[in-house]
Design a protein around this motif. Structure first.
Motif, PDB file in Angstrom:
ATOM      1  N   THR A  46       0.997  -1.220  -0.153  1.00  0.00           N
ATOM      2  CA  THR A  46       0.184  -0.134  -0.220  1.00  0.00           C
ATOM      3  C   THR A  46       0.928   1.121  -0.155  1.00  0.00           C
ATOM      4  O   THR A  46       1.733   1.331   1.168  1.00  0.00           O
ATOM      5  CB  THR A  46      -0.893   0.045   1.407  1.00  0.00           C
ATOM      6  N   VAL A  47       0.758   2.001  -1.138  1.00  0.00           N
ATOM      7  CA  VAL A  47       1.621   3.296  -1.226  1.00  0.00           C
ATOM      8  C   VAL A  47       0.833   4.472  -1.058  1.00  0.00           C
ATOM      9  O   VAL A  47      -0.074   4.745  -1.532  1.00  0.00           O
ATOM     10  CB  VAL A  47       2.324   3.094  -2.638  1.00  0.00           C
ATOM     11  N   PHE A  48       1.286   5.178   0.121  1.00  0.00           N
ATOM     12  CA  PHE A  48       0.672   6.639  -0.013  1.00  0.00           C
ATOM     13  C   PHE A  48       1.708   7.519  -0.791  1.00  0.00           C
ATOM     14  O   PHE A  48       2.608   8.029  -0.404  1.00  0.00           O
ATOM     15  CB  PHE A  48       0.711   7.106   1.535  1.00  0.00           C
ATOM     16  N   ALA A  49       1.083   7.742  -2.059  1.00  0.00           N
ATOM     17  CA  ALA A  49       1.807   8.707  -2.998  1.00  0.00           C
ATOM     18  C   ALA A  49       1.754  10.131  -3.144  1.00  0.00           C
ATOM     19  O   ALA A  49       0.791  10.544  -3.340  1.00  0.00           O
ATOM     20  CB  ALA A  49       1.712   8.016  -4.462  1.00  0.00           C
ATOM     21  N   PRO A  50       2.780  10.756  -2.723  1.00  0.00           N
ATOM     22  CA  PRO A  50       2.803  12.379  -2.746  1.00  0.00           C
ATOM     23  C   PRO A  50       2.792  12.642  -4.259  1.00  0.00           C
ATOM     24  O   PRO A  50       3.579  12.317  -4.997  1.00  0.00           O
ATOM     25  CB  PRO A  50       3.958  12.614  -2.121  1.00  0.00           C
ATOM     26  N   THR A  51       1.939  13.732  -4.832  1.00  0.00           N
ATOM     27  CA  THR A  51       1.828  14.107  -5.959  1.00  0.00           C
ATOM     28  C   THR A  51       3.069  15.039  -6.043  1.00  0.00           C
ATOM     29  O   THR A  51       3.703  15.514  -5.236  1.00  0.00           O
ATOM     30  CB  THR A  51       0.637  14.995  -6.354  1.00  0.00           C
ATOM     31  N   ASP A  52       3.360  15.440  -7.383  1.00  0.00           N
ATOM     32  CA  ASP A  52       4.365  16.600  -7.671  1.00  0.00           C
ATOM     33  C   ASP A  52       4.281  17.730  -6.978  1.00  0.00           C
ATOM     34  O   ASP A  52       5.112  18.326  -6.362  1.00  0.00           O
ATOM     35  CB  ASP A  52       4.624  16.830  -9.157  1.00  0.00           C
ATOM     36  N   ASP A  53       2.733  18.004  -6.838  1.00  0.00           N
ATOM     37  CA  ASP A  53       2.596  19.364  -6.038  1.00  0.00           C
ATOM     38  C   ASP A  53       2.693  19.169  -4.509  1.00  0.00           C
ATOM     39  O   ASP A  53       3.200  20.252  -4.100  1.00  0.00           O
ATOM     40  CB  ASP A  53       0.938  19.623  -6.107  1.00  0.00           C
ATOM     41  N   HIS A  82       6.358   6.092   3.280  1.00  0.00           N
ATOM     42  CA  HIS A  82       5.257   6.126   2.479  1.00  0.00           C
ATOM     43  C   HIS A  82       4.557   4.565   2.426  1.00  0.00           C
ATOM     44  O   HIS A  82       3.675   4.664   1.176  1.00  0.00           O
ATOM     45  CB  HIS A  82       5.236   6.945   1.225  1.00  0.00           C
ATOM     46  N   VAL A  83       5.175   3.531   2.426  1.00  0.00           N
ATOM     47  CA  VAL A  83       4.774   2.309   2.106  1.00  0.00           C
ATOM     48  C   VAL A  83       4.224   1.352   3.199  1.00  0.00           C
ATOM     49  O   VAL A  83       4.916   1.548   4.242  1.00  0.00           O
ATOM     50  CB  VAL A  83       5.983   1.492   1.247  1.00  0.00           C
ATOM     51  N   VAL A  84       3.250   0.657   3.328  1.00  0.00           N
ATOM     52  CA  VAL A  84       2.775  -0.082   4.062  1.00  0.00           C
ATOM     53  C   VAL A  84       2.638  -1.580   3.561  1.00  0.00           C
ATOM     54  O   VAL A  84       2.204  -1.781   2.381  1.00  0.00           O
ATOM     55  CB  VAL A  84       1.547   0.207   4.764  1.00  0.00           C
ATOM     56  N   LYS A 101       2.544  -0.002  10.927  1.00  0.00           N
ATOM     57  CA  LYS A 101       4.138  -0.026  10.813  1.00  0.00           C
ATOM     58  C   LYS A 101       4.233  -0.075   9.343  1.00  0.00           C
ATOM     59  O   LYS A 101       3.623  -0.705   8.545  1.00  0.00           O
ATOM     60  CB  LYS A 101       4.572  -1.230  11.303  1.00  0.00           C
ATOM     61  N   THR A 102       5.144   0.998   8.945  1.00  0.00           N
ATOM     62  CA  THR A 102       5.529   1.233   7.535  1.00  0.00           C
ATOM     63  C   THR A 102       6.692   0.274   7.150  1.00  0.00           C
ATOM     64  O   THR A 102       7.350  -0.237   8.179  1.00  0.00           O
ATOM     65  CB  THR A 102       5.970   2.585   7.339  1.00  0.00           C
ATOM     66  N   GLY A 105       9.869   1.109   9.121  1.00  0.00           N
ATOM     67  CA  GLY A 105      10.068   0.742  10.592  1.00  0.00           C
ATOM     68  C   GLY A 105       9.259   1.404  11.438  1.00  0.00           C
ATOM     69  O   GLY A 105       8.774   0.760  12.460  1.00  0.00           O
ATOM     70  N   ALA A 106       8.871   2.562  11.303  1.00  0.00           N
ATOM     71  CA  ALA A 106       8.431   3.509  12.204  1.00  0.00           C
ATOM     72  C   ALA A 106       6.868   3.477  11.807  1.00  0.00           C
ATOM     73  O   ALA A 106       6.352   3.137  10.820  1.00  0.00           O
ATOM     74  CB  ALA A 106       8.684   4.937  11.983  1.00  0.00           C
ATOM     75  N   ASP A 107       6.007   3.622  12.880  1.00  0.00           N
ATOM     76  CA  ASP A 107       4.434   3.616  12.948  1.00  0.00           C
ATOM     77  C   ASP A 107       4.014   5.031  12.042  1.00  0.00           C
ATOM     78  O   ASP A 107       4.841   6.058  12.492  1.00  0.00           O
ATOM     79  CB  ASP A 107       3.708   3.710  14.280  1.00  0.00           C
ATOM     80  N   VAL A 108       2.771   4.881  11.424  1.00  0.00           N
ATOM     81  CA  VAL A 108       2.379   6.222  10.877  1.00  0.00           C
ATOM     82  C   VAL A 108       0.972   6.025  11.434  1.00  0.00           C
ATOM     83  O   VAL A 108       0.238   5.111  11.384  1.00  0.00           O
ATOM     84  CB  VAL A 108       2.384   6.223   9.323  1.00  0.00           C
TER      85      VAL A 108
END
Length: 148
Positions: A46-53, A82-84, A101-102, A105-108
């Motif tokens: 699962t990727v939380f993908a930031p846009t170019d903006d 940004h990846v789970v 957990k990402t 290694g850290a939790d988000v």
């Protein structure tokens, strides 16, 4: 937040991001960090993908600095935050708050009680299917606790 389901031929996470056209900075960063093959792997991710903006909102020079070879470890840390592991759809977390957990290694922190927020960023488009997981588009770059 909108959801997006593609009925056309699915691609892996990296190729899906490339095809979308609004993730050129993310794709360049993934390539510079040497994570391209990983995110083209079997997953699921699962990727939380930031846009170019989203990348453009960072202080001037931040992205250019992170793309330098000597900063590869920091770049990898930020990107893997940004990846789970696993494929998590918006319907799986609707109405919930949690810490996940990402790959870094850290939790988000995730809050899906009023829309979806991930580490302070807002999910603006959810559930973009890929052959090896799912992409959720976010409006900011999130920083792991160790990279702040």
């Amino acid at each position: 937040m909108t959801t997006h389901t593609e009925n056309a031929t699915l691609h892996d996470i990296v190729d899906t991001a490339v095809a979308a056209g609004s993730f050129t900075t993310l794709v360049a960063a993934v390539t510079a960090a040497g994570l391209g093959e990983t995110l083209k792997g079997t997953g699921p991710f699962t990727v939380f993908a930031p846009t170019d903006d989203a990348f453009a909102k960072l202080p001037a020079g931040t992205v250019e600095n992170l793309l330098k070879p000597e900063n590869k470890d920091k770049l990898v840390s930020i990107l893997t935050y940004h990846v789970v592991p696993g494929k998590v759809l918006s319907t799986d977390i609707a109405g919930k708050t949690m810490h996940v957990k990402t790959v870094q290694g850290a939790d988000v922190a995730i809050d899906a009680t009023h829309g979806v927020k991930v580490g302070g960023a807002t999910v603006v488009t959810a559930d973009i299917d890929a052959t090896n997981g799912v992409i959720h588009v976010i409006d900011a770059v999130i920083m792991p606790p160790t990279a702040a």
